[in-house]
Write an enzyme that holds these catalytic residues in place. Structure first.
Site, PDB file in Angstrom:
ATOM      1  CG  PHE A  11      -1.474   1.211   1.710  1.00 53.67           C
ATOM      2  CD1 PHE A  11      -2.057   2.135   0.849  1.00 53.67           C
ATOM      3  CD2 PHE A  11      -1.424   1.519   3.073  1.00 53.67           C
ATOM      4  CE1 PHE A  11      -2.569   3.344   1.325  1.00 53.67           C
ATOM      5  CE2 PHE A  11      -1.929   2.714   3.552  1.00 53.67           C
ATOM      6  CZ  PHE A  11      -2.486   3.635   2.672  1.00 53.67           C
ATOM      7  CG  ASP A  31       6.381  -6.667  -2.136  1.00 54.55           C
ATOM      8  OD1 ASP A  31       5.815  -7.734  -1.825  1.00 54.55           O
ATOM      9  OD2 ASP A  31       6.042  -5.564  -1.690  1.00 54.55           O
ATOM     10  CG  LEU A  33       4.539 -10.099  -5.357  1.00 47.68           C
ATOM     11  CD1 LEU A  33       4.265 -10.747  -6.726  1.00 47.68           C
ATOM     12  CD2 LEU A  33       4.102  -8.629  -5.398  1.00 47.68           C
ATOM     13  CB  SER A  34       3.703 -12.183   1.686  1.00 43.91           C
ATOM     14  OG  SER A  34       4.294 -11.003   2.178  1.00 43.91           O
ATOM     15  CB  SER A 123       4.546   0.945  13.920  1.00 41.09           C
ATOM     16  OG  SER A 123       3.321   1.063  14.607  1.00 41.09           O
ATOM     17  CE1 TYR A 150       4.276  -4.051  12.273  1.00 40.33           C
ATOM     18  CE2 TYR A 150       3.092  -2.611  13.794  1.00 40.33           C
ATOM     19  CZ  TYR A 150       3.696  -2.829  12.565  1.00 40.33           C
ATOM     20  OH  TYR A 150       3.713  -1.809  11.631  1.00 40.33           O
ATOM     21  CB  VAL A 194      -9.859   4.832   5.963  1.00 35.44           C
ATOM     22  CG1 VAL A 194     -10.415   5.714   4.857  1.00 35.44           C
ATOM     23  CG2 VAL A 194      -9.561   5.675   7.199  1.00 35.44           C
ATOM     24  NE  ARG A 217      -6.308   3.015  16.889  1.00 35.82           N
ATOM     25  CZ  ARG A 217      -6.695   2.852  18.160  1.00 35.82           C
ATOM     26  NH1 ARG A 217      -6.822   3.884  18.967  1.00 35.82           N
ATOM     27  NH2 ARG A 217      -6.950   1.662  18.624  1.00 35.82           N
TER      28      ARG A 217
END
Ligand SMILES: NC(=O)c1ccc[n+]([C@@H]2O[C@H](COP(=O)([O-])OP(=O)(O)OC[C@H]3O[C@@H](n4cnc5c(N)ncnc54)[C@H](O)[C@@H]3O)[C@@H](O)[C@H]2O)c1
Length: 317
Positions: A11, A31, A33-34, A123, A150, A194, A217
């Site tokens: 994304f 990538d 592509l997972s 993050s 994570y 969203v 958020r």
């Protein structure tokens, strides 16, 4: 410049690739592509015939280091990750394998390639954990106390970046991202509230809100995040910088704004709250303004409009 984007079929990564190509850079995408897809790179492939090279590769493979040494990117944008908090809770070893050991391979590849700088997708939502409301929006001086595997693996990656800077002169800038939203976000994932709302509203299905919807958020639009990455490819050495709006938006408010923009009057359905979900979150972007000259400039109304239009264009008949 020759640059590499890991996770470039995802994304945020694919939006970044579009921008880098538009600026005339030669872009290598790595990538596996997972969770990303080649469809996300369709615009990039159509727009630029020669500037883009795609490598379908797991960042955990030894081949990565060979590819990086051969392609010699000057800047690496490292976005490839296991990016799902819930997966990290269920499969912490897998999460660490991709986010810690995978990142280490990217850093080893950068060393082998003589790369000058790494811009990393950290993050912010998980780095600081649950903060006292009086501390919001949080600054980067807030203690780091991630509450999920994570969050821990992303934090560990930052520690490696600091060590590689000291040991190997590999410059870095880590962007602690708020809740990024925008076109191409996977509506089937967990994080993309969203995208999920957009899909449901346009299909005439009521949105589901977990808990009372007063959880907040910090929603930041993907174009603004891409802009931050481009700047982090040049500036902000050795820093962790919050990339958010500093504005708290409740999930109820998000549903209201999106319903209005979609022209749909549907009442959200409430489901039990999700265990372990942070109640309130927002990131102070003042440091990014100083060091990158960056600020978010897309208002929520305009950003969700962009997502709704994207969903409309790509809706299956
Ligand atoms: N979306 C957000 O709100 C948000 C917030 C904070 C941080 N981030 C971080 O930003 C980055 C991009 O996130 P996104 O939302 O675009 O997610 P995404 O899932 O769309 O993108 C991740 C990409 O990495 C690829 N990938 C995953 N594992 C890989 C591996 N082992 N080898 C090679 N490629 C691999 C996936 O195929 C995908 O294309 C991630 O590092 C994520 O942790 C995102």
């Amino acid at each position: 410049m020759r640059v590499m984007v890991t996770g470039g079929a995802g994304f945020i990564g694919s939006n970044l690739v579009d921008r880098l190509l538009a600026e005339g850079h030669a872009v290598d995408v790595v990538d596996d592509l997972s969770s990303g897809s080649l469809a996300n790179l369709a615009d990039a492939r159509a727009a630029v015939a020669h500037g883009l090279t795609f490598h379908q590769l797991d960042i955990r493979s030894d081949e990565l280091i060979e590819v990086m040494a051969r392609r010699r990117p000057e800047v690496v944008f490292h976005l490839a990750a296991q990016a799902d908090v819930r997966v990290s809770v269920d499969r912490p070893v897998f999460d660490a394998d991709v986010n810690i050991l995978g990142t280490l391979r990217v850093l080893e590849g950068a060393r082998a390639a003589g790369t000058a700088r790494v811009a990393f997708a950290a993050s912010g939502g998980t780095l600081y954990g649950e903060c006292d409301p009086s501390e919001l929006p949080v600054t980067e001086s807030q203690p780091r106390r991630p509450l999920s595997p994570y969050g821990v693996s992303k934090m560990a990656a930052i520690d490696y970046l600091v060590a590689y800077r000291e040991l190997h002169d590999l410059e870095f800038c880590a962007l602690a991202l708020a809740n990024v939203y925008g076109p191409r976000q996977d509506p089937h994932g967990e994080a993309g509230v969203v995208a999920i709302f957009s899909n449901r509203l346009l299909r005439g299905v009521p949105v589901t809100i977990f808990g009372d919807g007063e959880q907040t958020r910090d929603f930041v639009y993907v174009d603004d995040v891409v802009d931050a990455f481009v700047r982090a490819g040049e500036r902000g050495g050795g820093l962790v910088l919050n990339i958010g709006t500093g504005i708290e938006v409740s999930v109820n408010e998000l549903a209201r704004v999106m319903g209005e923009r979609a022209g749909v009057a549907s009442t959200p359905v409430h489901a039990p709250p999700r265990v372990g979900e942070i109640q309130r979150s927002s990131l102070d972007p003042a440091r990014a303004a100083i060091h990158l000259g960056w600020r978010a400039w897309t208002p929520l109304e305009n950003g969700v409009q962009g997502v709704l239009e994207h969903t409309r264009r790509h809706a299956r008949p």
